[in-house]
Structures are given as structure tokens and as C-alpha cells.
Design an enzyme around this catalytic site. Structure first.
Site, PDB file in Angstrom:
ATOM      1  CB  CYS B  76      -0.983  -0.007   1.169  1.00 48.73           C
ATOM      2  SG  CYS B  76      -0.275   0.087   2.824  1.00 48.73           S
ATOM      3  CG  HIS B 109      16.757 -12.402  13.688  1.00 52.62           C
ATOM      4  ND1 HIS B 109      17.347 -11.336  14.351  1.00 52.62           N
ATOM      5  CD2 HIS B 109      17.787 -13.162  13.220  1.00 52.62           C
ATOM      6  CE1 HIS B 109      18.665 -11.455  14.277  1.00 52.62           C
ATOM      7  NE2 HIS B 109      18.957 -12.537  13.590  1.00 52.62           N
TER       8      HIS B 109
END
Lengths: 151, 151
Positions: B76, B109
Site C-alpha cells: 500500500c 529472525h
């Protein structure tokens, strides 16, 4: 602000403590941790999101949470895990920010009520500017209201 | 990848179409929109997150979703609203990325399975690099596994 909840993990501890020390006029409530022992960031995101949800539960998601003068700040190494976990909570709109412009837009368009920062992703100086911008920017409403209501 | 679900709002449409055009070897499934009429970003984040959750529902949240070879891309204006909405879904780990390093860390991670981008926050060139990095980086597991399990 009436209250700013703040929490981190070990990687975000220093920046959290800098924020509190360098902005003594702000109404901080530190939800931990208090030392650099390794912790899991989701635990602290959950703690803050739970408390903020409780404190603001009488407000609909579309209402500017800043009117109730309570928001949150979450800091880990990248900010990413904090944002993912905090956004599990329906009343939380957590924005991961890396610039003043991004912070401003997260308030104006998304009515963000939690600022997420990566202590390893921004300098302390930029982090301070992001914090100030986040706290001083207002939700624009208008066409953004119907979108925020869907969040 | 077996499949890459992609969706945007009107502000992200151009970058979405660039991705599909410039990376024809990737297995895109475009969930809309198809024109630049104004839409609400949460509708498209929900559509993608729902479909990705269904496709990956037999996999525990801790397992590397990339093993199942399905992920998502949401675009967006700022990427912020897409990330907030997508992370409402328990099986989604949506990472808002603005650099290759951030994208790499979100995979290593956080085992992110949705890449969120702000079409107004990054150049098309940087966006392309972020996409490639996101798709080619692997979850590190280890100490990160217990954290991701808590997300």
C-alpha cells in the site's frame, strides 16, 4: 499524553532507557525488562498490548486513542517482532517506524497507538525525532476512518 | 516458491504490477485490485491473509512456511496498514521492510511469511532488491524458534 507504556527486549533496553532519561517530562510507565539478560520480545509486546488494550477498552477502535492520552512504545533489535506480536491484539495498531515521515503517516492515516522501533535499525538521534513526531501527529480521520475501522 | 500471493491497494497497484512483469519466473497469484480505483487496504490484506492461512493451516506457526513454498506480498502507500491488518491473523508473520537488511532479518529472525512494502516509502529499484532478499533468505531457527512460537 496521560501515559506512555514502554517496553523492550535486551536489544532495545538501552534506547528505552535513553528515551526515559532524555524525555523526563513524558509520563512513562516502564513495563520492563530492567537489565540486559536475554528475553523473548513477544513476552514484552504481549505485556504492553494487554495493558494498553485494558486501559483503552472503553474506546472503539476507530476513535483516536490519543484522545484518551495513552499509547505505547516497543523496542527490540529490528522492531519487527514487536510489531507482529502487538498487532495480534485487536485494539492495537502498532507501527514500525524508521523515519519521521513514516511516523507521521502512521498517526495521520493509521491512527497508530503503538510505536515500534528497531534499536539496531535507527540511530538514537533519529529514534528521538521519530518519538517526538509520533507523539505530536494527529489522526486525519476522513477517508482513513473507514479503513482504520476495518483493522 | 510454489506460490506467491500478492495484493495491494490503489497506491500499491503500480509496484505490484511491476513485480509481476519484471519477475515472470515467480509463481504469482494476484488477489487484486486490478485498477486504480480507490479501495480500502484492510480488505486486500484480509483476503491475502485468509488465503495464506488456509493454504498453510497444516503447518505449525513455528515451522518455516517457506518449506511449504507459499508466502505473500502486500503493498500500500506506506505498507503500515497492510502489516497491521495481516498480523491480526495468527498464522501470518507480516514484515514491513524498507531495506534489504531489514528484509533479511525478518526472514532470519522472525520467519516472516508476508512481505509488506510502502510504494511511497521505497523506490522501485530498492523494492525489487527487498523482494529478492526476502525470497532468498532463510529462517535461522535456534534461539529464534522459541520467540517465533510465541508470536
Amino acid at each position: 499524553m496521560k501515559k506512555i507504556l514502554i517496553a523492550s527486549d535486551h536489544a532495545g533496553l538501552n534506547l528505552k532507557q535513553e528515551f526515559i532519561k532524555n524525555n523526563p517530562e513524558l509520563p512513562w510507565e516502564d513495563l520492563g525488562p530492567t537489565d540486559t539478560n536475554s528475553v523473548d520480545y513477544p513476552d514484552f509486546a504481549e505485556k504492553l498490548a494487554t495493558k494498553l488494550s485494558q486501559l483503552s477498552k472503553s474506546y472503539p477502535a476507530t476513535e483516536d486513542a490519543f484522545k484518551s492520552e495513552i499509547c505505547g512504545v516497543l523496542i527490540c533489535g529490528s522492531g519487527q517482532g514487536m510489531a507482529i506480536k502487538a498487532n495480534r491484539f485487536p485494539q492495537i495498531r502498532a507501527a514500525l517506524c524508521w523515519s519521521e515521515e513514516v511516523a507521521k503517516l502512521s498517526r495521520e492515516h493509521n491512527n497508530a497507538n503503538v510505536l515500534c522501533l528497531g534499536a539496531r535499525a535507527v540511530t538514537p538521534e533519529v529514534a528521538q525525532k521519530i518519538l517526538k513526531t509520533f507523539l505530536s501527529s494527529a489522526f486525519e480521520g476522513g477517508r482513513h476512518s473507514q479503513r482504520v475501522a476495518k483493522l
